[in-house]
Design an enzyme around this catalytic site. Structure first.
Site, PDB file in Angstrom:
ATOM      1  N   ASP A 199      47.207  37.960  54.860  1.00  0.00           N
ATOM      2  CA  ASP A 199      46.387  36.884  55.403  1.00  0.00           C
ATOM      3  C   ASP A 199      46.174  35.789  54.350  1.00  0.00           C
ATOM      4  O   ASP A 199      45.902  36.089  53.184  1.00  0.00           O
ATOM      5  CB  ASP A 199      45.032  37.496  55.804  1.00  0.00           C
ATOM      6  CG  ASP A 199      44.183  36.564  56.645  1.00  0.00           C
ATOM      7  OD1 ASP A 199      44.651  36.152  57.715  1.00  0.00           O
ATOM      8  OD2 ASP A 199      43.056  36.257  56.230  1.00  0.00           O
ATOM      9  N   GLU A 262      51.232  34.808  55.048  1.00  0.00           N
ATOM     10  CA  GLU A 262      50.800  33.698  55.893  1.00  0.00           C
ATOM     11  C   GLU A 262      50.754  32.472  54.992  1.00  0.00           C
ATOM     12  O   GLU A 262      49.969  32.423  54.042  1.00  0.00           O
ATOM     13  CB  GLU A 262      49.417  33.960  56.507  1.00  0.00           C
ATOM     14  CG  GLU A 262      49.038  32.861  57.490  1.00  0.00           C
ATOM     15  CD  GLU A 262      47.570  32.869  57.919  1.00  0.00           C
ATOM     16  OE1 GLU A 262      47.257  32.280  58.957  1.00  0.00           O
ATOM     17  OE2 GLU A 262      46.738  33.449  57.207  1.00  0.00           O
TER      18      GLU A 262
END
Ligand code: GLC
Ligand code: CA
Length: 524
Positions: A199, A262
């Site tokens: 993330d 990400e």
């Protein structure tokens, strides 16, 4: 050409666990529910499943605020359910990719509870605490991506949060924090997972001098507050690459494992996340197809720019949907969503699918009273909300689309009686049938899943390229315009058309394409 490993030739698929399948009737998807739908995924022909967070969480940001990295939230099940899910995935020859959220924890995580308990607690330095500015205000001008200042006062100091105040950012400069985070990776690797999607990888570490961000000259008065400054000092810092390399080393010590990042970044920056000697992320997510204007010239440009910046030996990837972005079928319309599917599944590089895109699911307007996403609640009406792309998967024509026996946590799309897996499976020209045909074609042909790409070009209407491998050649022609187009072609035969009605048709020197029609032609 890299040797073919599963995350290169295989297709990846994101499951948003709240919305995939509810097994216990509480209206929220869960791990047992995912198990019930694995045959569907295996049959679809994907290779790797990425499941968004299901760890213990107060759910302030629906699982991206984690209070125990090494457990399953009771909403989603138990660790035993997880082990069964992993086994069921492996039994089908599939791979499991977990979500790893290393930039921030929940404010309820024991680490943070200790950290905030006193200025001298050993874990104080695990988070980003700063003294107030001389006027008592926040230490600098960094913002939260969910609106408002990124700093919140807590006792005599402020702590920084890139997202909600319930998601304090951790301090990756602290060696003990680093080791604790790597131990989280080891916990799941020991259980047998095949990789991680990290993330906000590009945000993990911040400027050690906490300098103010400069003003973004290209925002407007109604822009969301979170984009009014350029995030120069709180994202994409040079020190991030050492952390990524350490994560990769942890994964590599377990054999062939996959590290995805990400990375919402321009191509030149994105490319740096492959790391020195490709020892960073194997797949820094390429989100450019979700952001570029949807026309043949712009897409050709994106493909060429991306291919041009990839480091030698780096493997590309393409994403057309995820739990944070409007669905393709809404952004470009249902006809263009079919050309997007053909593009995704014929480009060079690993394709990343988002659940429901394969049946043409669209964004669902959520009435204000039903809004769940904090991104929308904090900045209403600015288009920041992500509920519309997170609605329950539409499996069949029953009352709640086969998703739940209870009441779904987020309303279903109005079209679920007709747009669902069961109904579309029986229609030869449906979006689902197109996806199945393209996936079958890709999986069966090295030119498409591992081969080279040549001749990327656009004439303003038609985007074209060829995919090649030893003894195989495919030409892909995508008419992205609303007019019929005549394209020059090489001799061959159509294998798939977005309209699902020209398979086997011979192609001569030229080819007529209907509006928004794409075709894959086997040459020779
Ligand atoms: C990532 C996630 C998003 C989440 C945010 C904070 O962008 O994809 O859903 O809200 O990080 O963790
Ligand atoms: Ca449930």
């Amino acid at each position: 050409m890299p040797s073919g490993v599963w995350w290169q030739y295989g297709i990846l698929y994101e499951v948003y666990p709240r919305s995939f399948q509810d097994a216990n009737g509480d209206g929220i998807g869960d791990l047992r529910g995912i198990v019930q739908r694995l045959d569907y995924l295996a049959d679809l022909g994907i290779k790797g499943v990425w499941i968004a967070p299901f760890y213990t969480s107060p759910m302030a940001d629906f699982g991206y605020d984690i209070s125990d990295y090494c457990n399953v939230d009771p909403i989603f099940g138990t660790l035993a359910d997880f082990d069964q899910l992993l086994k069921a995935i492996h039994d089908r020859g599939l791979k499991l990719i977990l979500d790893f959220v290393p930039n921030h924890t929940s404010d309820q995580h024991p680490w943070f509870l200790e950290s905030r308990s006193s200025l001298t607690n050993p874990k104080r330095d695990w988070y980003l605490w700063r003294d107030p500015a001389p006027d008592g205000g926040p230490p600098n001008n960094w913002l939260s991506n969910f609106g408002g200042p990124g700093w919140i006062r807590d006792g005599s100091q402020y702590y920084y949060h890139s997202f909600l105040k319930e998601q304090p950012d951790v301090n990756w400069r602290n060696p003990a924090l680093r080791e604790a985070m790597f131990n989280v990776l080891r916990f799941w690797l020991d259980r047998g997972v095949d990789g991680f999607r990290v993330d906000v990888m590009w945000m993990m570490i911040k400027d050690d001098q906490y300098r103010d961000n400069p003003v973004n000259p290209s925002t407007f008065s109604d822009s969301p507050a979170s984009v009014r400054l350029l995030p120069v000092y709180n994202t994409n810092r040079p020190e991030v690459h050492a952390i990524v390399a350490e994560m990769r080393a942890v994964l590599d010590s377990y054999g062939e494992r996959l590290l995805i990042g990400e990375t919402y970044l321009p191509f030149d920056q994105l490319a740096t996340y492959y790391g020195q000697d490709l020892k960073g992320a194997q797949l820094p997510f390429n989100f450019h197809l979700m952001q570029c204007p949807w026309n043949a010239d712009a897409i050709a440009q994106v493909i060429k720019e991306y291919e041009a910046v990839l480091p030698a030996g780096a493997w590309p990837n393409w994403v057309i949907g995820n739990h944070d972005q409007p669905r393709m079928a809404t952004r470009v319309g249902p006809a263009q969503a079919r050309t997007a599917a053909m593009l995704l599944l014929t480009l060079r590089g690993t394709p990343m699918m988002y659940y429901g895109d394969e049946i043409g699911m669209t964004d669902v307007a959520i009435p204000a009273a039903e809004v769940q996403d904090p991104a929308e609640k904090n900045q209403p009406g600015k288009g920041m909300g992500r509920d519309p792309e997170r609605t329950p998967m539409q499996w069949d024509g029953s009352k709640f689309a086969g998703f739940t026996a209870g009441t779904p946590w987020l309303r279903l799309a109005d079209d679920h009686a007709t747009v669902n897996v069961a109904t579309l499976s029986g229609q030869g020209d449906s979006a689902l049938s197109l996806y199945r045909a393209l996936i079958r074609l890709r999986n069966a042909n090295a030119a498409l899943n591992a081969g080279g790409m040549e001749g990327v070009a656009s004439n303003g209407h038609v985007l074209r390229y060829e995919r090649t491998s030893e003894g195989q050649r495919f030409s892909v022609l995508l008419n992205l315009s609303e007019s019929a187009e005549e394209a020059t072609a090489a001799r061959g035969s159509i294998v798939v058309s977005t309209h699902m009605d020209r398979s086997g048709e011979a192609v001569g020197a030229s080819l007529s394409l209907r509006p928004f029609e794409g075709v894959v032609v086997r040459l020779g």
